[in-house]
Design an enzyme around this catalytic site. Structure first.
Site, PDB file in Angstrom:
ATOM      1  N   CYS A 135       0.831  -1.206   0.000  1.00  0.00           N
ATOM      2  CA  CYS A 135       0.000   0.000   0.000  1.00  0.00           C
ATOM      3  C   CYS A 135       0.862   1.250   0.000  1.00  0.00           C
ATOM      4  O   CYS A 135       1.385   1.656   1.041  1.00  0.00           O
ATOM      5  CB  CYS A 135      -0.935  -0.007   1.209  1.00  0.00           C
ATOM      6  N   CYS A 138      -0.494   4.057   2.210  1.00  0.00           N
ATOM      7  CA  CYS A 138      -0.253   3.826   3.643  1.00  0.00           C
ATOM      8  C   CYS A 138       1.195   4.115   4.025  1.00  0.00           C
ATOM      9  O   CYS A 138       1.460   4.732   5.070  1.00  0.00           O
ATOM     10  CB  CYS A 138      -0.577   2.383   4.012  1.00  0.00           C
ATOM     11  N   ASP A 139       2.138   3.658   3.217  1.00  0.00           N
ATOM     12  CA  ASP A 139       3.531   3.583   3.658  1.00  0.00           C
ATOM     13  C   ASP A 139       4.526   4.393   2.842  1.00  0.00           C
ATOM     14  O   ASP A 139       5.689   4.511   3.250  1.00  0.00           O
ATOM     15  CB  ASP A 139       3.977   2.110   3.657  1.00  0.00           C
TER      16      ASP A 139
END
Length: 320
Positions: A135, A138-139
């Site tokens: 992701c 997300c990261d």
């Protein structure tokens, strides 16, 4: 058949399932939650979470799930860390089995999530959460101004690469063929982006690094030449697998196995769905939690409209 059916059974315990449990419990519906043996969902394998509202300094994924679980328990949700093995949605009260143990419910909320497809390489598994991710949203921020690798050739991979191109110093897309299978417009955007390089006809052999990713080893499928791409992170974008096999033949699934839904409502009246098992677009903790809220409110209202035997209801629609 058990003498008294549950008002609500929640199947799953990621952000969607636990949020549904919180809202259902606050509505005095006394939800029964079957968490599954892999309780907590994908966030249990995530380190820092910095994009979930309410945590200015961020929070560890497992800690977030512990807090959500505790909140559900505080309001009276009955959680059990077991896997559901069979369901029967052919008639109400619906049947839910854990092995030979039969449960019945007036409504069911499905929140079983989805699992990223991985390459199943030793370094990838060992460094998941330490530079290996599925992701970018997300990261990606954790590796700002560094080199990154995206694996895949579909629209998801193109989206990941384009997103990372705004953060990374360089993005290398590794694709096993000589042309993307993504839509033409997405492929064109990637190919026109100066920050993105493409390594055609290549597969990842392994991820390099001890405590964190330092590079990605790739092999040219035509020449068998192996080389290493320097990188601080590798994002695997080769698809997800919705955890929906349990419900095949019970409710409508699409061609990819995702549960077909109108909002939170499935093809069976009284059965609701939340989270990644029906969401192939966003796949974020916050959207999963939001859909869990929707499913619980919809289940409560459905019970009221169908004059189900419920305990006195709270104001789930406005509770905060």
């Amino acid at each position: 058949m058990p003498a008294t059916p549950h008002n609500v059974i929640v199947i799953g315990s990621g952000p969607a399932g636990l949020t549904a449990a919180i809202y259902a419990a606050r509505a005095n519906l006394a939800p029964k939650v079957f968490e599954g043996f892999a309780a907590g969902g994908q966030l249990m394998n995530t380190t820092d979470v910095e994009n979930y509202p309410g945590f200015a300094e961020g929070i560890m994924g497992p800690e977030l799930m512990v807090q959500l679980r505790g909140q559900a328990e505080r309001f009276g949700a009955d959680l059990e860390q077991v896997d559901v093995t069979k369901v029967d949605f052919s008639a109400r009260p619906f049947g839910v089995w854990v092995g030979d143990d039969e449960h019945r419910a007036e409504t069911v909320i499905i929140a079983t999530g989805a699992t990223p497809r991985w390459l199943n390489l030793p370094g990838e598994t060992r460094l998941r959460g330490f530079g290996v991710s599925s992701c970018a949203t997300c990261d990606g921020f954790f590796f700002k101004d560094q080199e990154m690798v995206v694996v895949g050739g579909g629209d998801s991979a193109m989206e990941e690469a384009l997103y990372l191109s705004r953060i990374a110093s360089k993005v290398t897309v590794v694709h096993r063929r000589d042309a993307f299978r993504a839509s033409q417009i997405m492929a064109d955007r990637v190919l026109a982006n100066d920050t993105i390089d493409v390594r055609w006809n290549a597969v990842v052999e392994d991820v390099v690094g001890q405590e964190k990713v330092s590079g990605v080893r790739v092999r040219d499928v035509k020449t068998d030449e192996v080389s290493e791409i320097p990188a601080a992170a590798m994002f695997v974008a080769i698809g997800h697998l919705p955890t929906s096999g349990l419900f095949a033949g019970q409710i409508e699934l699409d061609d990819e196995g995702y549960i077909v839904a109108d909002g939170s409502r499935t093809s069976v009246e009284g059965v609701f769905v939340a989270g990644d098992v029906q969401d192939k677009i966003y796949r974020q903790a916050i959207t999963a939690a939001g859909s869990g809220c929707m499913a619980a409110i919809d289940a409560e209202r459905w019970l009221e409209e169908n004059r189900a035997e419920t305990a006195p209801s709270g104001d789930a629609a406005t509770a905060v």
